[in-house]
Design a protein around this motif. Structure first.
Motif, PDB file in Angstrom:
ATOM      1  N   ALA A 116      21.744  79.758  74.682  1.00 26.98           N
ATOM      2  CA  ALA A 116      22.014  79.731  73.259  1.00 26.98           C
ATOM      3  C   ALA A 116      22.570  77.919  73.085  1.00 26.98           C
ATOM      4  CB  ALA A 116      23.298  80.369  72.680  1.00 26.98           C
ATOM      5  N   ASN A 117      22.304  77.253  71.895  1.00 24.54           N
ATOM      6  CA  ASN A 117      22.871  76.149  71.687  1.00 24.54           C
ATOM      7  C   ASN A 117      23.929  75.767  70.683  1.00 24.54           C
ATOM      8  OD1 ASN A 117      21.523  74.446  73.726  1.00 24.54           O
ATOM      9  ND2 ASN A 117      19.660  74.038  72.391  1.00 24.54           N
ATOM     10  N   ASP A 118      24.701  76.876  70.494  1.00 23.10           N
ATOM     11  CA  ASP A 118      25.668  76.679  69.457  1.00 23.10           C
ATOM     12  C   ASP A 118      26.605  75.850  69.571  1.00 23.10           C
ATOM     13  OD1 ASP A 118      27.196  77.982  71.216  1.00 23.10           O
ATOM     14  OD2 ASP A 118      27.492  79.846  70.223  1.00 23.10           O
ATOM     15  N   GLU A 119      27.350  75.320  68.827  1.00 23.83           N
ATOM     16  CA  GLU A 119      28.246  74.557  68.858  1.00 23.83           C
ATOM     17  C   GLU A 119      29.358  74.631  69.795  1.00 23.83           C
ATOM     18  OE1 GLU A 119      30.902  72.083  65.508  1.00 23.83           O
ATOM     19  OE2 GLU A 119      28.960  72.696  64.945  1.00 23.83           O
ATOM     20  N   GLN A 120      30.013  75.907  69.903  1.00 23.70           N
ATOM     21  CA  GLN A 120      30.869  76.047  70.901  1.00 23.70           C
ATOM     22  C   GLN A 120      30.195  75.829  72.159  1.00 23.70           C
ATOM     23  OE1 GLN A 120      32.137  80.085  69.765  1.00 23.70           O
ATOM     24  NE2 GLN A 120      33.967  79.314  69.189  1.00 23.70           N
ATOM     25  N   GLN A 121      29.223  76.212  72.639  1.00 23.69           N
ATOM     26  CA  GLN A 121      28.495  75.906  73.931  1.00 23.69           C
ATOM     27  C   GLN A 121      28.623  74.518  74.250  1.00 23.69           C
ATOM     28  OE1 GLN A 121      27.846  78.354  76.271  1.00 23.69           O
ATOM     29  NE2 GLN A 121      27.064  77.003  77.620  1.00 23.69           N
ATOM     30  N   ARG A 122      28.188  73.815  73.334  1.00 21.81           N
ATOM     31  CA  ARG A 122      28.171  72.390  73.467  1.00 21.81           C
ATOM     32  C   ARG A 122      29.487  71.861  73.842  1.00 21.81           C
ATOM     33  NH1 ARG A 122      24.724  68.768  75.052  1.00 21.81           N
ATOM     34  NH2 ARG A 122      23.197  69.434  73.719  1.00 21.81           N
ATOM     35  N   ALA A 123      30.346  72.217  72.961  1.00 21.83           N
ATOM     36  CA  ALA A 123      31.697  71.565  73.105  1.00 21.83           C
ATOM     37  C   ALA A 123      32.302  72.061  74.526  1.00 21.83           C
ATOM     38  CB  ALA A 123      32.779  72.186  72.091  1.00 21.83           C
ATOM     39  N   LEU A 124      32.017  73.268  75.385  1.00 21.25           N
ATOM     40  CA  LEU A 124      32.488  73.623  76.229  1.00 21.25           C
ATOM     41  C   LEU A 124      31.726  72.793  77.460  1.00 21.25           C
ATOM     42  CD1 LEU A 124      34.104  75.697  77.930  1.00 21.25           C
ATOM     43  CD2 LEU A 124      31.976  77.305  78.096  1.00 21.25           C
ATOM     44  N   VAL A 125      30.577  72.772  77.318  1.00 21.00           N
ATOM     45  CA  VAL A 125      29.750  71.997  78.318  1.00 21.00           C
ATOM     46  C   VAL A 125      30.280  70.502  78.378  1.00 21.00           C
ATOM     47  CG1 VAL A 125      27.468  70.994  78.892  1.00 21.00           C
ATOM     48  CG2 VAL A 125      27.841  73.298  78.373  1.00 21.00           C
ATOM     49  N   ASP A 126      30.346  69.828  77.159  1.00 24.54           N
ATOM     50  CA  ASP A 126      30.978  68.315  77.000  1.00 24.54           C
ATOM     51  C   ASP A 126      32.292  68.293  77.699  1.00 24.54           C
ATOM     52  OD1 ASP A 126      28.688  67.708  75.951  1.00 24.54           O
ATOM     53  OD2 ASP A 126      29.514  67.883  73.748  1.00 24.54           O
ATOM     54  N   ALA A 127      33.184  69.218  77.492  1.00 26.45           N
ATOM     55  CA  ALA A 127      34.531  69.088  77.967  1.00 26.45           C
ATOM     56  C   ALA A 127      34.324  69.153  79.690  1.00 26.45           C
ATOM     57  CB  ALA A 127      35.259  70.212  77.482  1.00 26.45           C
ATOM     58  N   TYR A 128      33.571  70.275  80.054  1.00 28.80           N
ATOM     59  CA  TYR A 128      33.399  70.352  81.611  1.00 28.80           C
ATOM     60  C   TYR A 128      32.884  69.061  82.231  1.00 28.80           C
ATOM     61  CZ  TYR A 128      31.958  72.734  85.689  1.00 28.80           C
ATOM     62  OH  TYR A 128      31.981  73.377  87.140  1.00 28.80           O
ATOM     63  N   ILE A 129      32.080  68.405  81.542  1.00 32.08           N
ATOM     64  CA  ILE A 129      31.251  67.171  82.155  1.00 32.08           C
ATOM     65  C   ILE A 129      32.363  66.153  82.013  1.00 32.08           C
ATOM     66  CG2 ILE A 129      29.748  65.463  81.369  1.00 32.08           C
ATOM     67  CD1 ILE A 129      27.492  67.571  80.499  1.00 32.08           C
ATOM     68  N   ARG A 130      33.147  66.086  81.094  1.00 34.10           N
ATOM     69  CA  ARG A 130      34.410  64.988  81.070  1.00 34.10           C
ATOM     70  C   ARG A 130      35.205  65.281  82.339  1.00 34.10           C
ATOM     71  NH1 ARG A 130      33.946  65.850  75.599  1.00 34.10           N
ATOM     72  NH2 ARG A 130      35.863  67.462  75.625  1.00 34.10           N
ATOM     73  N   ARG A 131      35.419  66.508  82.289  1.00 36.01           N
ATOM     74  CA  ARG A 131      36.419  66.984  83.406  1.00 36.01           C
ATOM     75  C   ARG A 131      35.895  66.356  84.951  1.00 36.01           C
ATOM     76  NH1 ARG A 131      37.495  71.239  80.617  1.00 36.01           N
ATOM     77  NH2 ARG A 131      36.279  72.635  82.234  1.00 36.01           N
ATOM     78  N   HIS A 132      34.627  66.799  85.130  1.00 38.08           N
ATOM     79  CA  HIS A 132      33.841  66.607  86.489  1.00 38.08           C
ATOM     80  C   HIS A 132      32.825  65.377  86.496  1.00 38.08           C
ATOM     81  CE1 HIS A 132      35.809  70.038  87.877  1.00 38.08           C
ATOM     82  NE2 HIS A 132      35.735  70.729  86.946  1.00 38.08           N
ATOM     83  N   GLY A 133      32.603  64.802  85.442  1.00 37.76           N
ATOM     84  CA  GLY A 133      31.704  63.789  85.367  1.00 37.76           C
ATOM     85  C   GLY A 133      32.086  62.497  86.441  1.00 37.76           C
ATOM     86  N   GLY A 134      33.416  62.227  86.437  1.00 40.66           N
ATOM     87  CA  GLY A 134      33.843  61.181  87.326  1.00 40.66           C
ATOM     88  C   GLY A 134      33.727  61.682  88.933  1.00 40.66           C
ATOM     89  N   VAL A 135      33.601  62.955  89.191  1.00 35.91           N
ATOM     90  CA  VAL A 135      33.480  63.202  90.568  1.00 35.91           C
ATOM     91  C   VAL A 135      32.046  62.689  91.180  1.00 35.91           C
ATOM     92  CG1 VAL A 135      33.185  65.299  92.181  1.00 35.91           C
ATOM     93  CG2 VAL A 135      34.802  65.230  90.358  1.00 35.91           C
ATOM     94  N   VAL A 136      31.078  62.663  90.335  1.00 37.96           N
ATOM     95  CA  VAL A 136      29.741  61.879  90.862  1.00 37.96           C
ATOM     96  C   VAL A 136      29.593  60.646  90.449  1.00 37.96           C
ATOM     97  CG1 VAL A 136      28.803  64.398  91.357  1.00 37.96           C
ATOM     98  CG2 VAL A 136      28.618  63.270  89.219  1.00 37.96           C
ATOM     99  N   ALA A 137      30.515  60.127  89.701  1.00 42.97           N
ATOM    100  CA  ALA A 137      30.233  58.791  89.097  1.00 42.97           C
ATOM    101  C   ALA A 137      30.408  57.787  90.255  1.00 42.97           C
ATOM    102  CB  ALA A 137      31.046  58.483  88.067  1.00 42.97           C
ATOM    103  N   GLY A 138      29.641  56.566  90.139  1.00 46.12           N
ATOM    104  CA  GLY A 138      29.833  55.564  91.399  1.00 46.12           C
ATOM    105  C   GLY A 138      30.924  54.934  90.950  1.00 46.12           C
TER     106      GLY A 138
END
Length: 138
Positions: A116-138
Motif C-alpha cells: 500500500a502506498n497510502d500517505e500514512q505508510q509514506r510518513a512512517l517510512v520517511d520518519a524511519y529513514i530519518r532516524r536511521h539514515g545517518g547510520v549508513v551515511a558516510g
C-alpha cells in the motif's frame, strides 16, 4: 536477528518477507527474487539468505536456525543506501500479487513495509529513514 555494526564499512540489516501464508517453496522462491533485486543495489556489499557459508547467521556471532523469508544485507557506508533499500523494497512489493509485507530491522528497530502506498505508510517510512539514515551515511 537484527542489525550489527559491520566494521567501518557499514551495517548489517535484516529484511524479512511475509508473503501472506504461502507455502514454504513459494516463500523461498519469492525471497530469492527479492534478494537478487536487493543484491543489485548500489551500496549493497552482500545479500545472504539468513546464513553465510559458515552456517552462522550473517552479521551475527551465533548460529541461528534457518528462517524462511529472511535476507541479511551488508550495506556500505555510502550516503542514501538505506533510503534506496526502502524504495527498492516498496517497488518490489508493488509488483507482487497478493498480500506481502517486508520487515526491515536496523538497530533493533523494525519497520513493516507493505504494498500500500497510502500517505500514512509514506510518513512512517520517511520518519524511519530519518532516524536511521545517518547510520549508513558516510
Amino acid at each position: 536477528m537484527g542489525i550489527a555494526q559491520n566494521d567501518r564499512r557499514g551495517v548489517t540489516v535484516e529484511v524479512s518477507l511475509d508473503a501472506g501464508g504461502i507455502d514454504d517453496e513459494r516463500l523461498d522462491r519469492q525471497t530469492r527474487m527479492l534478494r537478487a533485486e536487493l543484491a543489485e543495489m548500489e551500496g549493497v556489499e552482500t545479500a545472504a539468505l539468513g546464513r553465510d557459508s559458515s552456517g552462522t547467521a550473517a552479521g551475527t556471532k551465533v548460529a541461528d536456525p534457518i528462517t524462511l523469508g529472511a535476507i541479511v544485507l551488508a550495506l556500505s557506508a555510502s550516503g542514501g543506501v538505506f533510503t534506496t533499500l526502502i524504495e527498492t523494497v516498496r517497488d518490489w512489493l508493488g509488483r507482487q500479487p497478493g498480500s506481502h509485507r517486508v520487515t526491515v530491522t536496523i538497530d533493533g528497530e523494525s519497520i513493516d513495509v507493505e504494498a500500500a502506498n497510502d500517505e500514512q505508510q509514506r510518513a512512517l517510512v520517511d520518519a524511519y529513514i530519518r532516524r536511521h539514515g545517518g547510520v549508513v551515511a558516510g
